[in-house]
Write a protein that holds these residues in place. Structure first.
Motif, PDB file in Angstrom:
ATOM      1  N   LYS A  41       0.826  -1.209   0.000  1.00 51.65           N
ATOM      2  CA  LYS A  41       0.000   0.000   0.000  1.00 51.65           C
ATOM      3  C   LYS A  41       0.861   1.260   0.000  1.00 51.65           C
ATOM      4  O   LYS A  41       0.535   2.242  -0.660  1.00 51.65           O
ATOM      5  CB  LYS A  41      -0.955  -0.003   1.187  1.00 51.65           C
ATOM      6  N   VAL A  42       1.960   1.233   0.739  1.00 40.42           N
ATOM      7  CA  VAL A  42       2.867   2.379   0.762  1.00 40.42           C
ATOM      8  C   VAL A  42       3.493   2.567  -0.617  1.00 40.42           C
ATOM      9  O   VAL A  42       3.546   3.681  -1.139  1.00 40.42           O
ATOM     10  CB  VAL A  42       3.963   2.203   1.841  1.00 40.42           C
ATOM     11  N   GLU A  43       3.939   1.464  -1.232  1.00 37.51           N
ATOM     12  CA  GLU A  43       4.520   1.544  -2.574  1.00 37.51           C
ATOM     13  C   GLU A  43       3.512   2.084  -3.577  1.00 37.51           C
ATOM     14  O   GLU A  43       3.848   2.923  -4.412  1.00 37.51           O
ATOM     15  CB  GLU A  43       5.005   0.168  -3.032  1.00 37.51           C
ATOM     16  N   LYS A  44       2.288   1.615  -3.497  1.00 39.67           N
ATOM     17  CA  LYS A  44       1.250   2.078  -4.415  1.00 39.67           C
ATOM     18  C   LYS A  44       0.955   3.571  -4.216  1.00 39.67           C
ATOM     19  O   LYS A  44       0.786   4.304  -5.186  1.00 39.67           O
ATOM     20  CB  LYS A  44      -0.028   1.261  -4.240  1.00 39.67           C
ATOM     21  N   SER A  45       0.919   4.014  -2.964  1.00 38.08           N
ATOM     22  CA  SER A  45       0.679   5.428  -2.676  1.00 38.08           C
ATOM     23  C   SER A  45       1.777   6.301  -3.279  1.00 38.08           C
ATOM     24  O   SER A  45       1.506   7.338  -3.883  1.00 38.08           O
ATOM     25  CB  SER A  45       0.625   5.672  -1.169  1.00 38.08           C
ATOM     26  N   ILE A  46       3.021   5.872  -3.114  1.00 36.61           N
ATOM     27  CA  ILE A  46       4.147   6.633  -3.664  1.00 36.61           C
ATOM     28  C   ILE A  46       4.085   6.624  -5.189  1.00 36.61           C
ATOM     29  O   ILE A  46       4.275   7.659  -5.831  1.00 36.61           O
ATOM     30  CB  ILE A  46       5.488   6.068  -3.152  1.00 36.61           C
ATOM     31  N   TYR A  47       3.794   5.476  -5.776  1.00 36.58           N
ATOM     32  CA  TYR A  47       3.686   5.363  -7.227  1.00 36.58           C
ATOM     33  C   TYR A  47       2.611   6.306  -7.778  1.00 36.58           C
ATOM     34  O   TYR A  47       2.842   7.032  -8.749  1.00 36.58           O
ATOM     35  CB  TYR A  47       3.384   3.916  -7.616  1.00 36.58           C
ATOM     36  N   GLU A  48       1.454   6.312  -7.151  1.00 36.57           N
ATOM     37  CA  GLU A  48       0.362   7.178  -7.607  1.00 36.57           C
ATOM     38  C   GLU A  48       0.739   8.658  -7.480  1.00 36.57           C
ATOM     39  O   GLU A  48       0.427   9.463  -8.347  1.00 36.57           O
ATOM     40  CB  GLU A  48      -0.917   6.891  -6.825  1.00 36.57           C
ATOM     41  N   LYS A  49       1.415   9.022  -6.393  1.00 31.20           N
ATOM     42  CA  LYS A  49       1.854  10.404  -6.202  1.00 31.20           C
ATOM     43  C   LYS A  49       2.881  10.785  -7.269  1.00 31.20           C
ATOM     44  O   LYS A  49       2.834  11.879  -7.823  1.00 31.20           O
ATOM     45  CB  LYS A  49       2.429  10.575  -4.799  1.00 31.20           C
ATOM     46  N   LEU A  50       3.813   9.878  -7.571  1.00 33.75           N
ATOM     47  CA  LEU A  50       4.797  10.138  -8.624  1.00 33.75           C
ATOM     48  C   LEU A  50       4.109  10.356  -9.971  1.00 33.75           C
ATOM     49  O   LEU A  50       4.458  11.283 -10.709  1.00 33.75           O
ATOM     50  CB  LEU A  50       5.776   8.970  -8.743  1.00 33.75           C
ATOM     51  N   ARG A  51       3.149   9.502 -10.305  1.00 30.42           N
ATOM     52  CA  ARG A  51       2.424   9.640 -11.580  1.00 30.42           C
ATOM     53  C   ARG A  51       1.708  10.979 -11.647  1.00 30.42           C
ATOM     54  O   ARG A  51       1.741  11.660 -12.672  1.00 30.42           O
ATOM     55  CB  ARG A  51       1.404   8.513 -11.739  1.00 30.42           C
ATOM     56  N   LYS A  52       1.069  11.353 -10.554  1.00 31.95           N
ATOM     57  CA  LYS A  52       0.339  12.618 -10.508  1.00 31.95           C
ATOM     58  C   LYS A  52       1.294  13.798 -10.673  1.00 31.95           C
ATOM     59  O   LYS A  52       1.034  14.718 -11.443  1.00 31.95           O
ATOM     60  CB  LYS A  52      -0.421  12.724  -9.183  1.00 31.95           C
ATOM     61  N   ASN A  53       2.412  13.762  -9.948  1.00 31.23           N
ATOM     62  CA  ASN A  53       3.388  14.838 -10.022  1.00 31.23           C
ATOM     63  C   ASN A  53       4.045  14.919 -11.400  1.00 31.23           C
ATOM     64  O   ASN A  53       4.278  16.007 -11.920  1.00 31.23           O
ATOM     65  CB  ASN A  53       4.460  14.682  -8.948  1.00 31.23           C
ATOM     66  N   MET A  54       4.347  13.776 -11.994  1.00 31.41           N
ATOM     67  CA  MET A  54       4.971  13.757 -13.317  1.00 31.41           C
ATOM     68  C   MET A  54       4.001  14.296 -14.362  1.00 31.41           C
ATOM     69  O   MET A  54       4.395  15.045 -15.243  1.00 31.41           O
ATOM     70  CB  MET A  54       5.412  12.331 -13.682  1.00 31.41           C
ATOM     71  N   GLY A  55       2.737  13.935 -14.260  1.00 32.12           N
ATOM     72  CA  GLY A  55       1.728  14.458 -15.189  1.00 32.12           C
ATOM     73  C   GLY A  55       1.564  15.955 -15.044  1.00 32.12           C
ATOM     74  O   GLY A  55       1.411  16.674 -16.032  1.00 32.12           O
ATOM     75  N   LYS A  56       1.608  16.427 -13.818  1.00 38.03           N
ATOM     76  CA  LYS A  56       1.467  17.858 -13.545  1.00 38.03           C
ATOM     77  C   LYS A  56       2.643  18.621 -14.143  1.00 38.03           C
ATOM     78  O   LYS A  56       2.462  19.654 -14.777  1.00 38.03           O
ATOM     79  CB  LYS A  56       1.398  18.091 -12.034  1.00 38.03           C
ATOM     80  N   SER A  57       3.861  18.118 -13.967  1.00 38.63           N
ATOM     81  CA  SER A  57       5.044  18.831 -14.475  1.00 38.63           C
ATOM     82  C   SER A  57       5.093  18.791 -15.998  1.00 38.63           C
ATOM     83  O   SER A  57       5.523  19.742 -16.626  1.00 38.63           O
ATOM     84  CB  SER A  57       6.322  18.253 -13.890  1.00 38.63           C
ATOM     85  N   GLN A  58       4.614  17.724 -16.608  1.00 40.39           N
ATOM     86  CA  GLN A  58       4.595  17.649 -18.080  1.00 40.39           C
ATOM     87  C   GLN A  58       3.578  18.618 -18.657  1.00 40.39           C
ATOM     88  O   GLN A  58       3.842  19.233 -19.677  1.00 40.39           O
ATOM     89  CB  GLN A  58       4.300  16.220 -18.528  1.00 40.39           C
ATOM     90  N   SER A  59       2.426  18.773 -18.017  1.00 44.06           N
ATOM     91  CA  SER A  59       1.417  19.698 -18.529  1.00 44.06           C
ATOM     92  C   SER A  59       1.844  21.147 -18.353  1.00 44.06           C
ATOM     93  O   SER A  59       1.495  22.006 -19.150  1.00 44.06           O
ATOM     94  CB  SER A  59       0.067  19.450 -17.856  1.00 44.06           C
ATOM     95  N   GLU A  60       2.647  21.423 -17.334  1.00 46.49           N
ATOM     96  CA  GLU A  60       3.147  22.787 -17.121  1.00 46.49           C
ATOM     97  C   GLU A  60       4.245  23.134 -18.127  1.00 46.49           C
ATOM     98  O   GLU A  60       4.395  24.283 -18.504  1.00 46.49           O
ATOM     99  CB  GLU A  60       3.707  22.930 -15.697  1.00 46.49           C
ATOM    100  N   ASN A  61       4.991  22.126 -18.580  1.00 49.57           N
ATOM    101  CA  ASN A  61       6.106  22.378 -19.494  1.00 49.57           C
ATOM    102  C   ASN A  61       5.711  22.333 -20.959  1.00 49.57           C
ATOM    103  O   ASN A  61       6.488  22.702 -21.818  1.00 49.57           O
ATOM    104  CB  ASN A  61       7.237  21.365 -19.248  1.00 49.57           C
ATOM    105  N   GLY A  62       4.552  21.848 -21.257  1.00 51.05           N
ATOM    106  CA  GLY A  62       4.340  21.801 -22.671  1.00 51.05           C
ATOM    107  C   GLY A  62       3.007  21.439 -23.105  1.00 51.05           C
ATOM    108  O   GLY A  62       2.559  21.473 -24.124  1.00 51.05           O
TER     109      GLY A  62
END
Length: 62
Positions: A41-62
C-alpha cells in the motif's frame, strides 16, 4: 531519486535517504519511509503520487 523523495514527503512518510548499493543491480541509494500500512500500500501510494506529479510537471512544461 529526487522525485521519489518529494513524493514521500508529500505523503508525510518522513523519508530518510542512505548511500547504499544494491548488490544485484548496482543501483545506488536507499530511501526508508515511515510505515503507515502494508509495504504494498505504501509503494502504491508513492507510485500514484509520482504519476500525478509527473503528469502535472509535463502539462506545465508543454
Amino acid at each position: 531519486m529526487k522525485e521519489l523523495i518529494e513524493a514521500a514527503k508529500e505523503l508525510d512518510l518522513d523519508p530518510i535517504t542512505q548511500e547504499k548499493v544494491h548488490p544485484a543491480s548496482r543501483i545506488k541509494g536507499l530511501i526508508a519511509v515511515r510505515k503507515i500500512s502494508s509495504k504494498e500500500k505504501v509503494e502504491k501510494s508513492i507510485y500514484e503520487k509520482l504519476r500525478k506529479n509527473m503528469g502535472k510537471s509535463q502539462s506545465e512544461n508543454g
